[in-house]
Design an enzyme around this catalytic site. Structure first.
Site, PDB file in Angstrom:
ATOM      1  N   GLU A  76      16.997  -3.265  -0.805  1.00  0.00           N
ATOM      2  CA  GLU A  76      16.535  -4.123  -1.894  1.00  0.00           C
ATOM      3  C   GLU A  76      15.886  -3.324  -3.007  1.00  0.00           C
ATOM      4  O   GLU A  76      15.160  -2.364  -2.771  1.00  0.00           O
ATOM      5  CB  GLU A  76      15.527  -5.150  -1.371  1.00  0.00           C
ATOM      6  N   CYS A  89      11.760  -0.754  -9.044  1.00  0.00           N
ATOM      7  CA  CYS A  89      11.121  -0.492  -7.755  1.00  0.00           C
ATOM      8  C   CYS A  89      12.227  -0.302  -6.720  1.00  0.00           C
ATOM      9  O   CYS A  89      12.998  -1.218  -6.466  1.00  0.00           O
ATOM     10  CB  CYS A  89      10.232  -1.685  -7.414  1.00  0.00           C
ATOM     11  N   CYS A  96      11.560  -1.091   7.695  1.00  0.00           N
ATOM     12  CA  CYS A  96      10.410  -0.176   7.691  1.00  0.00           C
ATOM     13  C   CYS A  96       9.847  -0.079   9.099  1.00  0.00           C
ATOM     14  O   CYS A  96       9.722  -1.080   9.790  1.00  0.00           O
ATOM     15  CB  CYS A  96       9.328  -0.704   6.738  1.00  0.00           C
ATOM     16  N   CYS A 100       2.530  -2.838   9.141  1.00  0.00           N
ATOM     17  CA  CYS A 100       1.432  -3.419   8.377  1.00  0.00           C
ATOM     18  C   CYS A 100       1.460  -4.935   8.580  1.00  0.00           C
ATOM     19  O   CYS A 100       2.488  -5.579   8.387  1.00  0.00           O
ATOM     20  CB  CYS A 100       1.549  -3.054   6.900  1.00  0.00           C
ATOM     21  N   CYS A 103       2.593  -7.501   5.755  1.00  0.00           N
ATOM     22  CA  CYS A 103       3.805  -7.214   4.984  1.00  0.00           C
ATOM     23  C   CYS A 103       5.046  -7.787   5.660  1.00  0.00           C
ATOM     24  O   CYS A 103       5.252  -7.608   6.867  1.00  0.00           O
ATOM     25  CB  CYS A 103       3.955  -5.701   4.835  1.00  0.00           C
ATOM     26  N   CYS A 328       5.496  -7.486  -4.125  1.00  0.00           N
ATOM     27  CA  CYS A 328       5.087  -6.488  -3.132  1.00  0.00           C
ATOM     28  C   CYS A 328       5.012  -7.121  -1.755  1.00  0.00           C
ATOM     29  O   CYS A 328       4.402  -8.175  -1.570  1.00  0.00           O
ATOM     30  CB  CYS A 328       3.685  -5.971  -3.426  1.00  0.00           C
TER      31      CYS A 328
HETATM   32  N1  SAH Z   1       5.289   1.992   2.706  1.00  0.00           N
HETATM   33  C1  SAH Z   1       4.748   2.326   1.417  1.00  0.00           C
HETATM   34  C2  SAH Z   1       5.564   1.779   0.295  1.00  0.00           C
HETATM   35  C3  SAH Z   1       5.500   0.257   0.157  1.00  0.00           C
HETATM   36  S1  SAH Z   1       4.654  -0.055  -1.307  1.00  0.00           S
HETATM   37  C4  SAH Z   1       3.283   1.910   1.337  1.00  0.00           C
HETATM   38  O1  SAH Z   1       2.841   1.227   2.236  1.00  0.00           O
HETATM   39  O2  SAH Z   1       2.598   2.335   0.423  1.00  0.00           O
HETATM   40  C5  SAH Z   1       4.282  -1.676  -1.177  1.00  0.00           C
HETATM   41  C6  SAH Z   1       2.823  -1.994  -1.505  1.00  0.00           C
HETATM   42  O3  SAH Z   1       2.683  -3.379  -1.349  1.00  0.00           O
HETATM   43  C7  SAH Z   1       1.850  -1.330  -0.540  1.00  0.00           C
HETATM   44  O4  SAH Z   1       0.672  -0.969  -1.189  1.00  0.00           O
HETATM   45  C8  SAH Z   1       1.556  -2.447   0.436  1.00  0.00           C
HETATM   46  O5  SAH Z   1       0.287  -2.316   1.021  1.00  0.00           O
HETATM   47  C9  SAH Z   1       1.632  -3.651  -0.459  1.00  0.00           C
HETATM   48  N2  SAH Z   1       1.969  -4.881   0.254  1.00  0.00           N
HETATM   49  C10 SAH Z   1       2.602  -5.010   1.425  1.00  0.00           C
HETATM   50  N3  SAH Z   1       2.721  -6.316   1.743  1.00  0.00           N
HETATM   51  C11 SAH Z   1       2.141  -7.017   0.761  1.00  0.00           C
HETATM   52  C12 SAH Z   1       1.980  -8.408   0.500  1.00  0.00           C
HETATM   53  N4  SAH Z   1       2.462  -9.330   1.331  1.00  0.00           N
HETATM   54  N5  SAH Z   1       1.354  -8.762  -0.644  1.00  0.00           N
HETATM   55  C13 SAH Z   1       0.919  -7.835  -1.509  1.00  0.00           C
HETATM   56  N6  SAH Z   1       1.069  -6.517  -1.332  1.00  0.00           N
HETATM   57  C14 SAH Z   1       1.666  -6.111  -0.210  1.00  0.00           C
END
Ligand code: SAH
Length: 349
Positions: A76, A89, A96, A100, A103, A328
């Protein structure tokens, strides 16, 4: 490679330019190559390994592309227009491996690493959709490695892709216009810091306490806050003049957004004497499968003010493309708003 076909060497450069500068996506379109050679290339090689499955356009202009690799894995990519510049992006992995808790991508698990070619091709596909084929990459375009996957767990392919994209006779997207986000793969932060020509860095923090971060981002059990902040401090030493780096902090209502959480965060930066940083506050983007709620706008604003009162730059990332699952943490190969992800549809566990 051109030489293997008995063609002069300059053909290789001609092909590179056709693919990366003119963004042509089939050998047939490279009409300045001899027809016989084109036919041989079509037999022997693939110019394109990704196909677009669906494309969603948000009411705010954000576009989400659900692509598929030649072997069927979802990829994506999100296009985010703003008044001053466009941001693309991209994803570094299909799915992944990190878990987390807040996420949606995490729910997919790791499907596979993307190749350097697949990373680059995402950008080419988006540019071709937004601008016409054959036009130069607009000079304002920024890239963020913040899509699906953990870029630092696919480090070599990521770095090769960035190198290819920075070529002057290619896409010509230079590292200074790129930001890579990591959840905290500590050894790679050191490696990244040592790269001569590297992009900007963002580190996903989301909590300044080990107990809470262990739960939110289990990668913290592998590399805890002390290890992460020590690496961040070392990274700070590699910044260029005027450059800063970012900590991302997902705002989860009632979980990590209290006044005392803000104080703990300010203290953590203080303890490691980090000064060339900014905090990006990201209001949580919800989904049915996620247990968290987003902080209220008033909470986010108060948290920001508290950080600022301690001399820390803080910004709120405006959610983009929530209505099409493009924001995100929402990239989970969703093929329609109501139900299945593509992986469920194709039976990948
Ligand atoms: N794996 C990497 C790249 C992903 S970046 C990382 O974790 O940095 C995606 C960003 O979105 C990260 O900062 C993550 O913490 C944030 N993120 C993940 N799930 C989210 C959500 N449901 N709402 C808002 N931000 C989120």
């Amino acid at each position: 490679m051109a030489a293997n076909f008995g063609e002069p060497r300059y053909r290789a450069n001609q092909i590179f330019k056709a693919v990366h500068q003119r963004r042509l996506r089939s050998f047939d379109e490279i009409t300045d190559l001899p027809k016989k050679f084109r036919e041989k290339l079509i037999e022997a090689a693939d110019i394109s390994r990704l196909s677009v499955e669906s494309r969603y356009v948000s009411t705010d202009g954000t576009r989400r592309y659900l692509m598929k690799t030649a072997d069927g894995y979802p990829v994506e990519t999100v296009y985010i227009p703003t008044e001053s510049r466009d941001t693309i992006c991209f994803s570094s992995q299909s799915g992944c491996p990190l878990k987390c808790d807040f996420c949606l991508t995490a729910k997919l698990g790791l499907l596979r690493n993307l190749t350097a070619g697949e990373i680059v091709e995402q950008i080419i596909i988006v540019l071709n959709d937004v601008y016409s084929v054959g036009t130069e990459t607009p000079h304002g375009t920024n890239l963020v490695g913040m899509g699906a996957g953990e870029p630092f767990l696919n480090f070599e392919n990521l770095i090769s892709a960035l190198e290819i994209m920075s070529a002057e006779d290619g896409l010509f997207i230079v590292p200074n216009r790129v930001t890579i986000s990591t959840a905290g793969i500590v050894p790679k932060i050191y490696e990244f810091a040592r790269l001569e020509n590297r992009p900007h860095l963002a580190i996903s923090l989301s909590s300044a306490s080990d107990t809470l971060r262990d739960k939110l981002m289990p990668i913290n059990k592998r590399w805890n806050l002390d290890e992460l902040m020590t690496a961040a401090k070392e990274f700070e030493g590699s910044l260029k003049r005027g450059e800063r780096f970012t900590f991302e902090y997902v705002m989860l209502g009632g979980v990590n957004d209290s006044d005392s959480d803000a104080a703990t965060l300010a203290k953590l930066l203080d303890d490691y004497q980090l000064s060339r940083v900014k905090i990006n506050l990201i209001p949580h983007n919800g989904a049915e499968q996620l247990d968290y709620e987003t902080s209220t706008p008033e909470r986010v604003e108060r948290f920001k003010k508290l950080l600022e009162s301690r001399g820390i730059s803080a910004y709120v990332r405006q959610p983009r493309g929530r209505d099409i699952y493009a924001a995100c943490g929402q990239l989970a190969a969703m093929d329609n708003k109501s139900a299945e992800t593509v992986t469920e549809a194709i039976g990948v566990e």
